[in-house]
Design an enzyme around this catalytic site. Structure first.
Site, mmCIF file in Angstrom:
data_model
loop_
_atom_site.group_PDB
_atom_site.id
_atom_site.type_symbol
_atom_site.label_atom_id
_atom_site.label_comp_id
_atom_site.label_asym_id
_atom_site.label_seq_id
_atom_site.Cartn_x
_atom_site.Cartn_y
_atom_site.Cartn_z
ATOM 1 N N TYR A 216 14.975 -28.662 23.544
ATOM 2 C CA TYR A 216 15.845 -28.333 24.670
ATOM 3 C C TYR A 216 15.088 -28.555 25.979
ATOM 4 O O TYR A 216 13.893 -28.278 26.086
ATOM 5 C CB TYR A 216 16.310 -26.875 24.601
ATOM 6 C CG TYR A 216 17.439 -26.645 23.622
ATOM 7 C CD1 TYR A 216 18.770 -26.739 24.037
ATOM 8 C CD2 TYR A 216 17.187 -26.333 22.300
ATOM 9 C CE1 TYR A 216 19.816 -26.523 23.145
ATOM 10 C CE2 TYR A 216 18.221 -26.117 21.397
ATOM 11 C CZ TYR A 216 19.538 -26.211 21.829
ATOM 12 O OH TYR A 216 20.560 -26.005 20.947
ATOM 13 N N ASP B 144 26.629 -23.637 24.092
ATOM 14 C CA ASP B 144 27.610 -22.797 24.770
ATOM 15 C C ASP B 144 28.382 -23.563 25.837
ATOM 16 O O ASP B 144 28.041 -24.694 26.187
ATOM 17 C CB ASP B 144 26.906 -21.614 25.439
ATOM 18 C CG ASP B 144 26.446 -20.567 24.437
ATOM 19 O OD1 ASP B 144 26.947 -20.571 23.302
ATOM 20 O OD2 ASP B 144 25.588 -19.738 24.806
#
Length: 300
Positions: free
Chosen positions: A126, A62
């Site tokens: 992540y 994002d």
């Protein structure tokens, strides 16, 4: 397509600071927002491919999210009589023509024509960075802004966060941690690793007199794939545990509720603290750029 021309497919690793971008995916049309992919494909025009070069991104991120190492595949069709670029030349050419200083191509590999950067990934990791001891935004070093989530708390109950993270490990229906807009056909995912630890190197940008107050923390999550904003929602819930707003056992209740609209799981951690750390493939990718947990090293 010219006679004798050869199409070559490459796997490319690249990194970026996401602050200036509307995510990694290309923005098409007349919008002012722009993605990392727009710059990569603009640089690829200088390769003079017979057909336009399109990057198929492994992992979409994002706006504001960073990547230490994302991946994509692309096809380059050189004119007749010209051999395919070597991976080293391709890497150098893309970096030479990139027009944004926050993007860098790390390395490239020749891959089979059927290789797909998104579907072939065996693991994604992540990293989420937190900072404690920051009572107001101006107390965070300017070099760390947009690179961590600065919490107003002076400390975190890390033991409780680690206990809570254990409830997330394994194969579950993670729809309680999925944001609206997901294109996933199934909310079932297998979380292989969820860790909470103090940042071993702290931050090189913290002055000595600030180091007694500021503490940095790293949360890491590994899975083959994640749901839309799953990592940021899990991070928010674990932070709530660390701040004492939730008990570790309540994380299991949230997970089993399959309800994404609950009070705690509907919160999404800020984008600027999140980094895509690694995308792994069978047989491709240097170990130094794509660190693996011990249980996966035997599959290289």
């Amino acid at each position: 397509m010219g006679a004798g021309s050869v199409r070559a497919r490459y796997l490319v690793y690249f990194q970026y600071l996401g602050t200036d971008f509307n995510g990694v995916a290309a923005v098409r049309g007349a919008q002012h927002a722009i993605g990392v992919q727009n710059y990569l494909e603009e640089a690829a025009k200088r390769l003079n491919s017979v057909v336009p070069v399109k990057f198929t991104i492994s992992s979409r991120t994002d706006a504001g999210v960073h990547a230490l190492s994302n991946a994509a595949h692309l096809d380059v069709q050189r004119r007749s009589g010209r051999p395919p670029f070597s991976p080293e030349v391709l890497t150098q050419a893309l970096n030479t023509h990139l027009r944004h200083p926050a993007i860098r191509v790390l390395q490239a590999f020749r891959v089979p024509s059927h290789f797909h950067a998104r579907h072939a990934a065996t693991s994604r990791t992540y990293l989420y960075r937190l900072a404690t001891g920051c009572r107001s935004p101006h107390q965070l070093p300017v070099f760390e802004r947009n690179r961590c989530w600065a919490l107003r708390a002076d400390c975190l109950d890390v033991a409780a966060m680690r206990e809570a993270a254990q409830h997330l490990l394994g194969t579950h229906d993670f729809r309680a941690f999925q944001s609206a807009g997901s294109l996933a056909t199934s909310p079932v995912r297998t979380l292989r690793r969820a860790s909470v630890s103090p940042d071993p190197a702290s931050s090189p940008f913290v002055l000595p007199e600030e180091s007694r107050r500021l503490q940095f923390w790293s949360l890491e999550f590994e899975s083959q794939s994640f749901l839309y904003r799953q990592v940021r929602r899990m991070t928010s819930v674990l932070v709530a545990v660390g701040l004492g707003a939730l008990m570790p056992a309540q994380v299991k209740v949230i997970l089993e509720s399959q309800d994404p609209l609950g009070r705690h799981q509907s919160h999404v951690a800020p984008a600027h603290g999140l980094f895509l750390k690694a995308v792994l493939y069978e047989g491709f990718g240097p170990a130094s750029m794509c660190p693996q947990s011990p249980q996966h090293r035997g599959h290289r």
